[in-house]
Design an enzyme around this catalytic site. Structure first.
Site, PDB file in Angstrom:
ATOM      1  N   ARG A 374       0.838  -1.199   0.000  1.00 49.45           N
ATOM      2  CA  ARG A 374       0.000   0.000   0.000  1.00 49.45           C
ATOM      3  C   ARG A 374       0.871   1.248   0.000  1.00 49.45           C
ATOM      4  O   ARG A 374       1.793   1.375   0.799  1.00 49.45           O
ATOM      5  CB  ARG A 374      -0.931   0.016   1.216  1.00 49.45           C
ATOM      6  N   ARG A 389       2.176   1.336  10.330  1.00 49.01           N
ATOM      7  CA  ARG A 389       1.782   1.701   8.960  1.00 49.01           C
ATOM      8  C   ARG A 389       2.996   1.603   8.044  1.00 49.01           C
ATOM      9  O   ARG A 389       3.855   2.488   8.042  1.00 49.01           O
ATOM     10  CB  ARG A 389       1.195   3.117   8.945  1.00 49.01           C
ATOM     11  N   SER A 464     -10.168  -5.472  10.344  1.00 46.13           N
ATOM     12  CA  SER A 464     -11.388  -4.819   9.888  1.00 46.13           C
ATOM     13  C   SER A 464     -12.209  -5.860   9.147  1.00 46.13           C
ATOM     14  O   SER A 464     -11.741  -6.451   8.177  1.00 46.13           O
ATOM     15  CB  SER A 464     -11.044  -3.650   8.960  1.00 46.13           C
TER      16      SER A 464
END
Length: 562
Positions: A374, A389, A464
């Site tokens: 990402r 992250r 999630s």
């Protein structure tokens, strides 16, 4: 305008006007609010711009106008928006016929003005599309009529007898054919435009999704474990101050972030020794638990996918800036742009793109361990330290493909499987339901699992779990054929004979329906690693190995610097 639609228009406008704290615009299409807001029959669009001081008055008037116009039962309002009811994910017809509802959900999601305008444009273009279809059908009708006339005149003497009439019929037939072809071109342009606009419209929200601006307004559903339990069990001194996970890993001589940055740039990390072994142990344990105990089929999937696959799971076109694209000169996927996968959700769900499955084979449950890539385009300056992250991380992904009826139950089941990993590791966590301003683009209902990190005393997302309904399935043409009911199957087997002793024609099979897709992390390996390092650290710099991981580390109970 239909009575129920008048009420829906008014309710949507009223709900939005009452909720807003600043001026904004609600626009309804030609088939929308005009009939309620204006007495002029020629009005094709009404625009309402309520200010804070007038919003309650406007809402009251709209509600009164709707109540006076119709005896239809008032549609339910949930969390300040019109209930989605039984509506499926948005397509052109749904947007057009339910524009006020769509707008209320977009406002609830805090969508941009561009997205709101896209929905309005879809409704407007769909009206144009209907008019063009009618024009095309009229032209085709004329062509058919005149072609028949040509045939009849040719059989009745042809040009010698009906020269002028025959020429006129041919002219009219040709003109009609040209007109139909011209309209078809316009229809194709509209469909292409609508398709592009639809790609920017997010899923409708489940009625359980609370209203809110961001993650600060998510709703806590459950909490498991006490953050003080593990420190007490491990014997932490009262004055012990927990270290960050990167410091813990450095103490094991397993943190090589500087080396990774030197070769790959910012937001890349390398692990070695005990830290790398612990990461591998976590991955193996998660895969075994989900495949051997929870009933998922383990899959090995490509890490490179084409544009169509990413459009199917809705990462594209909206989130292209967050993806790593491969240069066309290096590789393409069947002629399309190629990308590194942002999550195994993409290849796992696309395993069945374009297929029609049997309901008896559902649900399909898959698990896969993959690296995820990402770009994190919108996160500059956020979470720059450690493993929170990064551009590349490993994740164990869970994906379910289910029928519509089983969708909610499968979502709860998948979420429970992700929670089970945290419980087995004895990591304190909380479960939150994402609010309308924080929920993902494709999700209609989503739970986040947030693990406790003692270094900061915060709960951070580790999984999630989203139910997208038929949103993704619509984009990738993924359907299932409902099972026939027992009584229907019996009726077919005993079908009476018709005249002449012949059996009556068999009833058609049930029409295929869109599948529902559910996905979630089970779990993100890097974030689980950091949670274990922080929660199981010891004052002497060692790390106690959680019991469920010890078989994957040769029975090792404590990790120490070599």
């Amino acid at each position: 305008m239909p009575q129920n639609r008048k009420m829906t228009v008014a309710l949507a406008a009223a709900a939005l006007a009452a909720r807003t704290a600043s001026s904004f615009q609600i626009a309804a299409g030609r088939r929308g609010a005009a009939a309620v807001l204006s007495s002029s029959s020629s009005a094709s669009r009404a625009v309402l711009r309520p200010s804070l001081s007038s919003s309650r008055v406007v809402a009251s008037r709209l509600m009164s106008a709707a109540a006076a116009d119709t005896d239809t039962e008032t549609p339910a309002l949930v969390h300040g928006r019109v209930s989605r009811g039984a509506l499926a994910s948005p397509d052109a017809r749904t947007v057009t016929d339910n524009l006020p509802l769509i707008l209320s959900h977009l406002r609830s999601r805090r969508a941009s003005d561009e997205t709101v305008s896209a929905a309005e444009r879809i409704a407007s273009l769909n009206d144009d599309r209907v008019s063009l279809i009618q024009a095309r059908d009229r032209a085709l009708g004329v062509r058919k009529e005149q072609s028949a006339a040509v045939g009849k005149l040719m059989r009745d003497g042809g040009e010698e007898k009906h020269g002028e009439a025959l020429a006129e019929a041919k002219r009219l037939s040709g003109e009609a054919a040209d007109e139909a072809a011209s309209v078809e071109e316009k229809l194709a342009e509209i469909e292409e435009t609508v398709g592009g606009l639809l790609a920017s419209i997010p899923n409708l929200l489940d009625d359980r999704v609370p209203d809110g601006n961001d993650d600060g307004e998510n709703e806590e559903v459950d909490r498991w474990g006490d953050p003080s339990d593990l420190p007490r069990e491990l014997g932490w001194p009262d004055d012990f101050e927990a270290k960050w996970h990167d410091d813990v890993a450095s103490g094991l001589d397993g943190w090589k972030a500087e080396n990774a940055v030197a070769m790959s740039g910012a937001r890349f990390v390398a692990l070695s020794g005990p830290a790398a072994k612990l990461e591998r142990a976590l991955s193996s344990y998660m895969l075994d638990q989900h495949s051997n105990v929870n009933g998922y089929t383990e899959a090995s999937v490509p890490y490179v996918v084409g544009r169509t696959a990413l459009e199917g799971t809705s990462q594209l076109p909206k989130f292209e800036d967050d993806l790593f694209r491969i240069a066309k000169e290096s590789h393409t996927c069947n002629g399309e742009d190629a990308f590194l996968i942002p999550t195994a959700e993409v290849p796992l769900t696309n395993l069945h793109a374009g297929q029609i499955l049997e309901e008896s084979d559902l649900p399909l449950s898959y698990v896969a361990l993959t690296p995820c890539f990402r770009a994190e385009a919108g996160s500059y300056g956020r979470d720059t330290r450690g493993l929170i992250r990064t551009h590349q991380f490993h994740k164990v992904e869970l994906v379910k493909i289910s029928s519509a009826d089983a969708s909610d139950d499968e979502h709860e089941l998948l979420t429970g499987h992700a929670e089970g990993i945290l419980k087995d590791l004895k990591l304190p966590y909380r479960k939150v339901r994402l609010c309308s301003g924080d929920i993902g683009f494709s999700a209609r209902h989503c739970y986040d699992l947030e693990v406790y990190l003692p270094s900061t005393g915060e709960y951070r997302e580790i999984s999630s779990c989203s139910n997208t309904g038929d949103f993704q399935a619509r984009r990738m043409a993924l359907r299932y054929r409902p099972a026939e009911k027992a009584e229907e199957a019996g009726d077919k087997a005993e079908a009476p004979k018709g005249k002449g002793g012949k059996k009556k024609k068999k009833a058609k099979k049930p029409k295929p329906q869109l599948c529902h897709t559910i996905n979630g992390s089970g779990l993100a390996v890097g974030r689980t690693l950091l949670a274990v390092l922080e929660n199981y650290q010891m004052p002497d710099g060692s790390v106690v190995v959680p019991e469920v991981l010890r078989p994957y580390l040769g029975g090792l109970e404590v990790l120490k610097k070599a």
